[in-house]
Design an enzyme around this catalytic site. Structure first.
Site, PDB file in Angstrom:
ATOM      1  N   ARG A 112       3.520   0.390  -5.069  1.00  0.00           N
ATOM      2  CA  ARG A 112       3.482  -0.327  -3.277  1.00  0.00           C
ATOM      3  C   ARG A 112       2.113  -1.262  -3.636  1.00  0.00           C
ATOM      4  O   ARG A 112       1.676  -1.710  -2.118  1.00  0.00           O
ATOM      5  CB  ARG A 112       4.011   0.619  -2.561  1.00  0.00           C
TER       6      ARG A 112
ATOM      7  N   LYS B 225       5.988  -4.545  -5.030  1.00  0.00           N
ATOM      8  CA  LYS B 225       7.485  -3.567  -4.697  1.00  0.00           C
ATOM      9  C   LYS B 225       7.733  -3.802  -3.131  1.00  0.00           C
ATOM     10  O   LYS B 225       9.002  -4.655  -3.317  1.00  0.00           O
ATOM     11  CB  LYS B 225       8.069  -2.335  -4.559  1.00  0.00           C
TER      12      LYS B 225
ATOM     13  N   GLU C 291      16.457 -17.380  -9.566  1.00  0.00           N
ATOM     14  CA  GLU C 291      16.920 -16.119  -9.603  1.00  0.00           C
ATOM     15  C   GLU C 291      15.974 -15.957 -11.178  1.00  0.00           C
ATOM     16  O   GLU C 291      15.221 -15.164 -11.088  1.00  0.00           O
ATOM     17  CB  GLU C 291      17.933 -14.929  -9.251  1.00  0.00           C
TER      18      GLU C 291
ATOM     19  N   GLU D 185       7.125 -13.986 -12.535  1.00  0.00           N
ATOM     20  CA  GLU D 185       6.961 -12.650 -11.753  1.00  0.00           C
ATOM     21  C   GLU D 185       5.859 -12.087 -12.944  1.00  0.00           C
ATOM     22  O   GLU D 185       5.349 -10.835 -12.981  1.00  0.00           O
ATOM     23  CB  GLU D 185       8.241 -11.958 -10.952  1.00  0.00           C
TER      24      GLU D 185
ATOM     25  N   ASN E 222      -1.985   1.314   6.039  1.00  0.00           N
ATOM     26  CA  ASN E 222      -1.128   0.742   5.831  1.00  0.00           C
ATOM     27  C   ASN E 222      -0.513  -0.853   6.055  1.00  0.00           C
ATOM     28  O   ASN E 222       0.046  -0.444   7.746  1.00  0.00           O
ATOM     29  CB  ASN E 222       0.287   0.998   4.927  1.00  0.00           C
ATOM     30  N   GLY E 223      -1.407  -1.925   6.365  1.00  0.00           N
ATOM     31  CA  GLY E 223      -0.499  -2.926   7.591  1.00  0.00           C
ATOM     32  C   GLY E 223      -1.948  -3.830   7.714  1.00  0.00           C
ATOM     33  O   GLY E 223      -2.651  -3.910   6.865  1.00  0.00           O
TER      34      GLY E 223
ATOM     35  N   HIS F 139      16.365 -36.642 -10.064  1.00  0.00           N
ATOM     36  CA  HIS F 139      15.789 -36.697  -8.752  1.00  0.00           C
ATOM     37  C   HIS F 139      14.702 -36.587  -9.129  1.00  0.00           C
ATOM     38  O   HIS F 139      13.351 -36.667  -8.075  1.00  0.00           O
ATOM     39  CB  HIS F 139      16.587 -36.186  -7.837  1.00  0.00           C
TER      40      HIS F 139
ATOM     41  N   TRP G  46      -3.384  -2.600  -2.211  1.00  0.00           N
ATOM     42  CA  TRP G  46      -3.087  -4.096  -2.409  1.00  0.00           C
ATOM     43  C   TRP G  46      -3.661  -4.742  -0.932  1.00  0.00           C
ATOM     44  O   TRP G  46      -3.424  -4.400   0.437  1.00  0.00           O
ATOM     45  CB  TRP G  46      -1.302  -4.026  -1.677  1.00  0.00           C
TER      46      TRP G  46
ATOM     47  N   LYS H 202      12.454 -13.741 -11.970  1.00  0.00           N
ATOM     48  CA  LYS H 202      12.127 -13.182 -13.110  1.00  0.00           C
ATOM     49  C   LYS H 202      11.184 -13.341 -14.148  1.00  0.00           C
ATOM     50  O   LYS H 202       9.734 -12.579 -14.224  1.00  0.00           O
ATOM     51  CB  LYS H 202      13.210 -12.622 -13.691  1.00  0.00           C
TER      52      LYS H 202
ATOM     53  N   CYS I 149       0.557  -1.572   0.041  1.00  0.00           N
ATOM     54  CA  CYS I 149       0.323   0.475   0.192  1.00  0.00           C
ATOM     55  C   CYS I 149       0.760   1.665  -0.283  1.00  0.00           C
ATOM     56  O   CYS I 149       2.146   1.541   0.772  1.00  0.00           O
ATOM     57  CB  CYS I 149      -1.168   0.289   0.988  1.00  0.00           C
TER      58      CYS I 149
HETATM   59  C1  AGP Z   1      11.558  -9.129  -6.470  1.00  0.00           C
HETATM   60  O1  AGP Z   1      12.132  -8.868  -7.847  1.00  0.00           O
HETATM   61  C2  AGP Z   1      10.532  -9.189  -6.170  1.00  0.00           C
HETATM   62  N1  AGP Z   1      10.215  -7.898  -6.300  1.00  0.00           N
HETATM   63  C3  AGP Z   1      10.555  -9.432  -4.485  1.00  0.00           C
HETATM   64  O2  AGP Z   1      11.180 -11.209  -4.839  1.00  0.00           O
HETATM   65  C4  AGP Z   1      11.442  -8.880  -3.561  1.00  0.00           C
HETATM   66  O3  AGP Z   1      13.014  -9.847  -4.164  1.00  0.00           O
HETATM   67  C5  AGP Z   1      11.221  -9.557  -1.892  1.00  0.00           C
HETATM   68  O4  AGP Z   1      10.234  -9.109  -1.991  1.00  0.00           O
HETATM   69  C6  AGP Z   1      12.319  -9.075  -0.999  1.00  0.00           C
HETATM   70  O5  AGP Z   1      12.831  -7.066  -1.398  1.00  0.00           O
HETATM   71  P1  AGP Z   1      13.407  -6.522  -0.167  1.00  0.00           P
HETATM   72  O6  AGP Z   1      14.868  -6.700  -1.266  1.00  0.00           O
HETATM   73  O7  AGP Z   1      12.977  -5.038  -0.714  1.00  0.00           O
HETATM   74  O8  AGP Z   1      13.378  -6.680   0.669  1.00  0.00           O
END
Ligand code: AGP
Length: 592
Positions: free
Chosen positions: A28, A587, A470, A477, A97-98, A493, A71, A474, A2
């Site tokens: 956010r 984010k 990773e 996501e 927010n929360g 396995h 969010w 990517k 949020c």
């Molecule tokens: C990565 O592309 C994502 N946005 C997510 O996995 C992110 O890396 C994770 O939420 C950690 O965020 P931070 O580095 O701000 O702690």
């Protein structure tokens, strides 16, 4: 999660300012948005589901305004559940927010006391609680802040709230766990979930600490301790980022902009972060055990750090997901070192778990991108990434920046930091070339070939294993393709059962001791009809496509990250998705 933005001051275009601020914070959360301003003694609200996009506000001119981009946690994505929420009298607007963990009991009691609820959110209880406190206290600004603190003390959980009161015409806020920054501008006072959205108004910031509250009037900001209700002298920090850095600067979206910023960021780290890396190496040397902790992409960087410390400096380090570390930190104590990696510095699973380790006497180091973030202020030692604002939900430049800091640290531990700085310079040059030569279009052509596939696999061994995870993240996501990364040795396995004719399989094949075994795995999936995309310095028969890159020893992982970022980006475009705001994501993850 949020985004919160508010302004009070001399300017009369508060609705437009707030809307623009929300656009800056939309990474956010983008389920819905809303803005509130006072009009003729009442609050008027404009709120809608979906992204802001090109929307303009229809609200009347005002010197004060409060806005939110959501969010969703409690209550579906509807106009009714969008913030701001009002009290029964229409005097107060609330954003949040929360998660208010005790919202059910509070709602039941408020209902019993005659309040009418119009949304399904946990947040709305705050509006009605505040209504009662304001009615009890009075109409002044001081009454508002005391009422906000009394209300906030009744909430359980990690929250940040902000209120607009038509009577005093002021804003008030309180926080515990979720971030809140206050901005001191020449023509008014501002508040926001993170300060990137305040940069075009000011660089003078106050980072609200846990269990603190603030009253914003047109002339200034007063900060309070929620527990005692007493005022605290606010600390004002001049931040280093500029508003320009947070703009698109001619790129079509933030993902491509931030991918292209990586060479500059790596060079900057190679030139300006040597002392920080030496200091971090010193902490590792002194510690009797080292734990690298992060979530999502930062967890992959933490895992890569474990390999780097072992391979370069012969140093054992443990890696943990932030959301799991809390269940493991019980054995940490004095002499232990926890290194928390987090772009935002606000990821609650990381903050909570390392806060626990710190309480047990462990030393806490933070590798983060946001000055003044909760992690930045919690840590005993901080390495700032210096990657500039990262606005795309996907972490790209902050990931390679973390790898760069960990590479410098590992080489510093082994007394060869200059070598690492040189490798980073070379990696920057190689990435610059990859982003501008034939390879970029070639990766796009590969995307053209595979974008209709719903499942993809990425294999890597040793230091390439976290890179496989990773690359999969990517692609998942941003394109919503189910991409799975796994250790190349795990193929036989079980997971090889997933391979079918045409299954895209990315093979990370650097020039190290993992190459031969990795290529055997690539051959095995090819034998079952997979389309193999090889990423590595040398061509091989196992590959249907080959994206070459320079052999940069332990810095190869940094270069290896780029093809996966680009492939994810092009798959997203080809599948018609917004690369900056993928569905269901935000984010920084500030709720559990
Ligand atoms: C990565 O592309 C994502 N946005 C997510 O996995 C992110 O890396 C994770 O939420 C950690 O965020 P931070 O580095 O701000 O702690």
């Amino acid at each position: 999660m949020c985004g919160i933005f508010g302004y009070v001051g001399a300017r009369s275009d508060a609705p437009g300012m707030v809307l623009h601020g929300l656009k800056q914070l939309e990474y956010r959360g983008y389920d819905s948005w809303g803005i509130a301003v006072p009009k003729d003694g009442k609050i008027v609200v404009e709120k809608r589901t979906g992204k802001i996009g090109q929307a303009e506000t229809t609200l009347p001119a005002s010197h004060v305004g409060l806005g939110h981009t959501r969010w969703a946690t409690h209550g579906g994505v509807t106009d009714q559940n969008a913030h701001p929420h009002l009290d029964c009298t229409g005097r107060l607007a609330i954003i949040h927010n929360g998660i208010v963990q005790n919202h059910r009991e509070l709602r039941r009691d408020l209902r019993d006391r005659g309040h009418t609820f119009v949304s399904e959110t946990d947040t709305e209880v705050v509006a009605h609680l505040l209504e009662e406190e304001c009615a009890r206290l009075g109409d002044s600004a001081e009454d508002l802040i005391q009422a906000v603190m009394t209300t906030f003390r009744q909430l359980k959980g990690l929250n940040a709230i902000a209120a607009l009161d038509v009577r005093s015409g002021c804003l008030a806020a309180a926080k515990n766990g979720s971030p809140m920054t206050l901005g001191w501008a020449t023509d008014g006072m501002l508040l926001a979930s993170d300060y990137a959205a305040l940069l075009e108004h000011t660089r003078q910031m106050t980072f609200l600490d846990e269990n603190q509250a603030a009253l914003l009037t047109p002339d200034g900001i007063a900060v309070y301790d929620v527990a005692t209700g007493q005022t605290i002298t606010p600390e004002i920090t001049e931040v280093s980022w500029s508003a320009e850095q947070a703009d698109l600067q001619g790129f079509p979206d933030f993902m491509s902009k931030e991918i292209h910023e990586q060479p500059h960021v790596l060079r900057r780290i190679a030139r300006e972060r040597l002392d920080d890396a030496r200091a971090l190496a010193g902490l590792i040397r002194e510690a009797n055990e080292t734990h690298l902790v992060g979530c999502g992409t930062a967890a992959h960087a933490a895992m890569a750090g474990q390999y780097l410390l072992a391979r370069v400096a012969g140093r054992r380090a443990f890696y943990a997901n932030g959301s799991e570390f809390g269940y493991l930190e019980k054995f940490l104590g004095p002499g232990a070192l926890a290194i928390a990696l987090s772009q935002s510095g606000e990821t609650i699973d990381v903050i909570d778990s390392v806060r626990g380790a710190k309480r047990r006497g462990a030393t806490l180091a933070a590798v983060t991108n946001v000055e003044g973030s909760t992690l930045y202020r919690l840590a005993d030692h901080v390495v700032l990434l210096g990657a500039g604002p990262e606005r795309c939900v996907l972490a790209t430049k902050s990931f390679t920046a973390k790898l760069a800091v960990l590479l410098l640290t590992a080489y510093a531990l082994d007394g060869r930091i200059e070598q690492a700085a040189d490798l980073l310079e070379q990696a920057a040059t190689e990435i610059e070339a990859m982003l501008s030569d034939w390879r970029r279009d070639y990766i796009r052509q590969i995307a053209d070939q595979i974008y209709l596939r719903e499942h993809m696999y990425i294999i890597g061994r040793g230091p390439s294993y976290p890179m496989a995870l990773e690359t999969a993240l990517k692609i998942k996501e941003v394109s919503y393709v189910h991409a799975e990364g796994f250790a190349g040795g795990e193929l036989k396995h079980g997971v090889i059962a997933l391979i079918e004719p045409g299954s895209p399989c990315i093979a990370l094949a650097p020039n190290d001791e993992t190459r031969d075994d990795l290529l055997s795995g690539a051959m095995e999936v090819r034998a079952r009809g997979a389309t193999v995309i090889g990423i590595g310095p040398r061509e091989d028969d196992a590959f249907d496509f080959h994206v070459p890159h320079a052999d940069l020893s332990e810095a190869s992982s940094i270069v290896q990250a780029i093809p996966g970022q680009l492939l994810g980006y092009y798959l997203a475009l080809l599948r018609g998705h917004d690369p900056d705001k993928p569905r269901n994501l935000a984010k920084s993850v500030t709720v559990k």
